[in-house]
Design a protein around this motif. Structure first.
Motif: not given
Length: 410
Positions: A27, A50, A86, A88
């Motif tokens: 990420s 993130v 992302m 994550t």
């Protein structure tokens, strides 16, 4: 290998952090990609997302409520910052799985709502900017919703499974406790039974010994033969008491050590009992009514013990010249036992410390019978018991000399 598994189970934060670390690095690379990520505040916002998702994924097992809140906060920020998803974001299904697995019912329902709300809100906010038509949007929405739904179903099934195992463990613990309690109750009942048996044996035989010893002490100077006969009776009675006491105490040994013990007394031993109390100086007449049968062992033992205890009390309290009559009636549905004497009756002294009457009542109550104890209207004292045969009435037995009726004693 077991040590490794134990260490992994004992350090969930370290394990989850190690799992999240590669996703965090990917990420970070995705945020720094100038071609894929806009600059300025949007990039900073993606960094916040993130971090929130990474913290939520790392804390999901040690702080599940905090982790769920961080992941939901990051998902809400996704609606404000950018349409860029992302790496994550994998923390979302992880948090849903954990919430459904170990969360409260309220948190589980909230997680289920999020399964359908999160992708719907995302496409409502960013659907136009990601250039997806209706069919493509429906496909992506379905894929995300199914992925989150699978995570929720797995977590909920694990929660149900854990609850089931916890219920089994609780039931096993309760059953073990009840088993221990039943063992204690059984042990107490067995001790009570042994105490009654010992009382019957000791009280009966010791009273015979005391009477014979008193007679021997008075006759030793004037009638040595009678004194010698009394001493022989004392010795014989003592040996019989020792045999019965060894049998009763043998119950406390292991099961394989109790084989071959002397059988419990029954009505077949009534003649021996009458002979014994007759040698002790008590005049006894035995009357048998009905066709003699062989009842169950419990009924026969109870009848024998009632007669033994009643004759012992007669010898102790009725007076030196008292006589007794024992009636054994084989009725259609029950065995009737009546022991009456012509002694002092209600005027007889008593110390009130014996367990004989209590033992009688407990034995009769165990069989569902009836027991009456008290002064006889014609004088003296009477013990009357009715003992149901139960499901098996018994079989006829040959007549013994007790069936003829007799009077023994000096």
């Amino acid at each position: 290998m077991q040590r490794i598994y134990a260490w992994l189970r004992g350090h969930p934060l370290v394990v989850d952090a190690m799992i999240v670390l590669p996703v965090l690095l990917l990420s970070a690379a995705q945020v720094h990609d100038d071609d894929a990520t806009p600059a300025g505040r949007v990039r900073y916002g993606l960094w916040v997302l993130v971090v929130l998702h990474s913290l939520g994924a790392s804390l999901r097992r040690v702080r599940p409520r905090t982790a769920f809140g961080l992941v939901m906060l990051g998902s809400a920020g996704q609606l404000v910052v950018s349409s860029e998803i992302m790496m994550t974001s994998i923390a979302v299904p992880m948090a849903l799985y954990t919430a459904a697995k170990i969360g409260s019912p309220r948190r589980v329902r909230l997680a289920l709502v999020c399964v359908f709300a999160v992708p719907g809100l995302y496409f409502a906010r960013w659907g136009a900017s990601v250039n997806l038509d209706v069919r493509e949007g429906a496909f992506v929405y379905s894929f995300i919703a199914i992925t989150l739904g699978i995570a929720w179903v797995l977590g909920d099934s694990m929660r149900t499974r854990r609850a089931y195992y916890a219920e089994l463990e609780e039931r096993a613990t309760r059953l073990e406790f009840e088993r221990d309690q039943q063992a204690l109750i059984a042990a107490a009942a067995e001790r009570s039974r042994i105490a009654r048996e010992l009382h019957d044996v000791v009280a009966h035989n010791v009273s015979v010994i005391v009477v014979q010893a008193d007679g021997a002490s008075r006759a030793i100077a004037t009638s040595p033969d009678k004194a010698r006969e009394a001493l022989e009776t004392i010795a014989k009675t003592g040996r019989e008491a020792l045999v019965e006491m060894r049998r009763l105490l043998g119950v406390l040994r292991a099961q394989n050590e109790t084989e071959g013990l002397v059988p419990q007394p029954s009505l077949r031993h009534l003649d021996d009992l009458v002979d014994q109390v007759g040698r002790a100086g008590l005049s006894v007449r035995v009357v048998v009514e009905g066709e003699p049968i062989d009842p169950s062992r419990t009924v026969a033992l109870t009848a024998y013990r009632i007669i033994q205890e009643a004759l012992t009390n007669t010898r102790k309290h009725a007076g030196p010249t008292a006589g007794a009559e024992v009636l054994v009636g084989y009725r259609r549905d029950a065995l009737e036992v009546r022991v009456r004497d012509d002694g002092r009756g209600a005027q007889a002294p008593g110390d009130g410390m014996g367990h004989g009457l209590i033992g009688m009542r407990e034995r009769v109550a165990m069989l569902g019978g009836r027991l009456d104890i008290g002064p006889d209207p014609d004088g003296g004292w009477a013990v009357h018991a009715v003992l149901p045969y139960g499901s098996t009435r018994g079989v006829p037995v040959p007549a013994t000399r007790s069936t003829l009726g007799k009077r023994t004693g000096s």
